[in-house]
Write a protein that holds these residues in place. Structure first.
Motif, short mmCIF file in Angstrom:
data_model
loop_
_atom_site.label_atom_id
_atom_site.label_comp_id
_atom_site.label_asym_id
_atom_site.label_seq_id
_atom_site.Cartn_x
_atom_site.Cartn_y
_atom_site.Cartn_z
N HIS A 1 -12.70 -16.10 -26.41
CA HIS A 1 -11.92 -16.78 -25.36
C HIS A 1 -10.47 -16.32 -25.29
O HIS A 1 -9.79 -16.58 -24.32
CB HIS A 1 -11.95 -18.29 -25.58
CG HIS A 1 -13.27 -18.91 -25.24
ND1 HIS A 1 -14.36 -18.78 -26.04
CD2 HIS A 1 -13.66 -19.64 -24.18
CE1 HIS A 1 -15.39 -19.41 -25.49
NE2 HIS A 1 -15.00 -19.93 -24.36
N THR B 1 -7.02 -19.21 -23.07
CA THR B 1 -7.61 -18.13 -22.27
C THR B 1 -6.68 -17.75 -21.12
O THR B 1 -6.54 -16.57 -20.77
CB THR B 1 -8.99 -18.57 -21.71
OG1 THR B 1 -9.79 -19.03 -22.79
CG2 THR B 1 -9.69 -17.42 -21.01
N TYR C 1 -10.52 -23.27 -20.98
CA TYR C 1 -9.49 -22.22 -21.03
C TYR C 1 -8.15 -22.69 -21.55
O TYR C 1 -7.45 -21.94 -22.23
CB TYR C 1 -9.35 -21.54 -19.67
CG TYR C 1 -8.66 -22.30 -18.56
CD1 TYR C 1 -9.36 -23.16 -17.73
CD2 TYR C 1 -7.30 -22.11 -18.31
CE1 TYR C 1 -8.74 -23.83 -16.70
CE2 TYR C 1 -6.66 -22.78 -17.27
CZ TYR C 1 -7.39 -23.64 -16.47
OH TYR C 1 -6.76 -24.29 -15.44
N ALA D 1 -10.39 -12.14 -23.63
CA ALA D 1 -9.73 -12.40 -22.34
C ALA D 1 -8.53 -11.49 -22.15
O ALA D 1 -8.30 -10.95 -21.05
CB ALA D 1 -9.30 -13.87 -22.27
N PHE E 1 -15.26 -20.30 -19.80
CA PHE E 1 -13.85 -19.98 -19.52
C PHE E 1 -13.22 -21.09 -18.70
O PHE E 1 -12.10 -21.53 -18.94
CB PHE E 1 -13.75 -18.66 -18.73
CG PHE E 1 -13.51 -17.43 -19.59
CD1 PHE E 1 -13.73 -17.48 -20.96
CD2 PHE E 1 -13.08 -16.24 -19.03
CE1 PHE E 1 -13.52 -16.35 -21.75
CE2 PHE E 1 -12.86 -15.12 -19.81
CZ PHE E 1 -13.08 -15.17 -21.16
N LEU F 1 -12.00 -18.55 -12.92
CA LEU F 1 -12.62 -18.71 -14.23
C LEU F 1 -13.99 -19.35 -14.10
O LEU F 1 -14.15 -20.37 -13.43
CB LEU F 1 -11.73 -19.57 -15.13
CG LEU F 1 -10.30 -19.06 -15.30
CD1 LEU F 1 -9.50 -20.02 -16.17
CD2 LEU F 1 -10.30 -17.67 -15.90
N ASN G 1 -18.64 -16.50 -20.13
CA ASN G 1 -17.20 -16.23 -20.28
C ASN G 1 -16.79 -15.12 -19.32
O ASN G 1 -16.57 -13.99 -19.72
CB ASN G 1 -16.86 -15.82 -21.71
CG ASN G 1 -17.09 -16.95 -22.69
OD1 ASN G 1 -17.02 -18.12 -22.33
ND2 ASN G 1 -17.39 -16.60 -23.93
N ALA H 1 -14.36 -13.81 -15.93
CA ALA H 1 -13.18 -14.03 -15.08
C ALA H 1 -13.16 -12.99 -13.97
O ALA H 1 -13.55 -11.83 -14.17
CB ALA H 1 -11.90 -13.91 -15.91
#
Lengths: 222, 287
Positions: free
Chosen positions: A21, A60, A55, A25, A51, A47, A105, A107
């Motif tokens: 995380h 994150t 976060y 990231a 995440f 996200l 996880n 993004a």
């Protein structure tokens, strides 16, 4: 059986609290930065999954922002990245969003520019600080950032692959892995290398007529 | 070179070597680093570990989530000002394990060993025996190679991920790595190192990964404190000559199977155990 280095077991040296995380990231952020034009004035982070849910407590958000500012996962300024971005006048926005059937996880990082279209990168943190970049501005792709990597889009024609590999070999670069896919006569090639990517290699490949897009990035520290 | 403990023990016997020496040879062979470069790189790992294990001893370090922190200093102060139950050695070791955990939770720099969640155990164990046995940093670097060798065997044959194997795979393995290193540093045999490593995993077999709100904080930091105690008592048992009835490779296999049997709710999803308590659930909502 795959062999491991002692530094796979004792490592990475990283900023906590979580290799997936936080460290992962930061790497996704930095790879995205290296792919994007760096004149952005604003960055939006979408996200997904874990995440989105955790976060703040994992930092994150700070790690992603540190990455797009160019910091490595072991930089102890990661915890101040939101303030650093503010000082640099970069707008930061976080949106929790379901990105579909992707790793928990994941993004999506969108870079915004004053006078041109925005640009995005999607990446997933898959554990132990390892990441996979899965999409660059709509092009589905798969690479880890563990190796020097060249990404190329070109009009598919006979012989292009051999022209590209000849240039690499002339520049004394060894290919570790290579993947080519095609959609609507446009091919996407991901080449992972054993030697660092240099500008003159990129320029040599870019000078081929059929090339539509090319970028090279060197590995991001784990 | 080796995939299992029995192969590594055989290599040590054939070459009349310690575990650390074999691991160093293997690493030089595969990494193209020189002996000097390799030692230097491991010294940097040790230095990061030392900083994180000491950082929170004299100041209250609070996590990013603001849920936890300040416990390393509490234990350190308690040890310095009280008779204590377990004595200075265990309390000091627990304080250092908590320190690294708190550095990690506050976005400080740590070494994942083998993971970030279990990163407090190995540094605390090594620094504890450094003082106890008057060892040098060079000795501790050897201990790190031994620990890495134990970790590698688990990574190859099982897992060190909480999401895959529960806390037994993270803190349990970290304790096993530390215990084996401590035994070697104390002059114990290769077999004794593996006995100690076995005890550490056996002691926490079945331990679930149930972080409140999904954060690497509670109960993780407490299990780092108990993890270093586990490593040290396992080392003492082995140094006293106690043998593990079941050898290390089989213990690792058992640990892996137990991990597979655990439901997902008890493997880092924050949906079971301590995470799924009234207080745990409320903490998640508050974030």
């Amino acid at each position: 059986m795959k062999d491991y280095s002692v530094f796979d077991v004792l490592g990475p040296v990283m900023i906590g609290p979580s290799s997936s995380h936080t460290a992962g990231a930061a790497r996704i952020g930095k790879i995205a930065r290296n792919l994007a034009d760096n004149s952005f004035y604003k960055v939006t982070f979408y996200l997904h999954g874990s995440f989105a849910k955790t976060y703040k407590g994992h930092g994150t958000d700070k790690a992603l922002v540190a990455g797009i500012l160019g910091m490595d996962p072991s930089d102890d300024q990661i915890r101040n990245s939101l303030k650093i971005a503010e000082k640099k006048g970069i707008d930061i926005e976080f949106i929790e969003e379901n990105l579909g059937y992707v790793h928990p996880n994941t993004a999506k990082i969108v870079f915004h520019y004053e006078n041109k279209e925005s640009f995005y990168v999607i990446g997933s943190s898959i554990g132990g600080g390892n990441v996979v970049i899965t999409n660059i501005n709509g092009t589905e792709i798969e690479f880890t950032g563990n190796y020097p990597t060249i990404l190329i889009k070109y009009r598919d024609k006979k012989g292009i692959i051999s022209k590209i590999t000849t240039i690499l070999s002339n520049h004394n670069i060894n290919i570790a892995t290579m993947k080519v896919t095609r959609e609507n006569k446009i091919a996407t090639m991901v080449v992972e290398l054993d030697n660092p990517v240099e500008n003159n290699t990129i320029e040599a490949i870019a000078s081929l007529n059929e090339i539509l897009y090319i970028t090279g990035i060197n590995p991001i520290e784990r | 070179m080796f995939n299992t403990a029995s192969e590594l023990i055989k290599l040590c016997k054939e070459r009349n070597s310690k575990i650390s020496q074999i691991i160093i040879e293997k690493e030089i062979e595969s990494s193209r680093l020189t002996h000097e470069e390799l030692i230097e790189k491991m010294k940097e790992i040790l230095s990061t570990m030392q900083n994180s294990a000491k950082y929170s001893l004299d100041k209250e370090v609070i996590s990013v989530s603001k849920l936890t922190g300040g416990n390393a200093k509490k234990v350190e102060d308690y040890k310095n000002n009280n008779k204590t139950i377990c004595g200075k050695l265990i309390n000091s070791a627990m304080a250092m394990a908590l320190s690294t955990s708190e550095v990690n939770a506050s976005m400080g720099r740590i070494v994942a060993a083998p993971t970030a969640g279990a990163s407090g155990i190995l540094p605390a164990a090594l620094l504890t025996v450094k003082e106890r046995l008057n060892l040098s940093d060079e000795d501790l670097v050897m201990g790190l190679f031994t620990a890495a060798g134990i970790g590698e065997i688990v990574v190859k044959n099982a897992t060190v991920s909480g999401a895959e194997g529960g806390c037994q795979a993270e803190c349990g393995v970290a304790s096993a790595m530390a215990a084996a290193a401590v035994v070697e540093l104390a002059g114990g045999s290769v077999e004794a190192s593996f006995n100690a490593a076995s005890f550490s995993i056996i002691n926490v077999m079945g331990l679930v990964c149930d972080p409140v709100a999904g954060l690497v904080e509670f109960p993780c930091s407490i299990r780092n404190a108990s993890g270093v105690a586990n490593a040290l008592i396992s080392a003492d048992l082995a140094l006293a000559g106690v043998k593990s009835f079941v050898p290390f490779d089989e213990v690792v296999e058992a640990m892996y199977k137990v991990g597979k049997l655990m439901p997902e709710s008890l493997k880092e999803t924050a949906l079971g155990g301590i995470a799924d308590t009234k207080t745990g659930r409320e903490a998640w909502k508050r974030l």
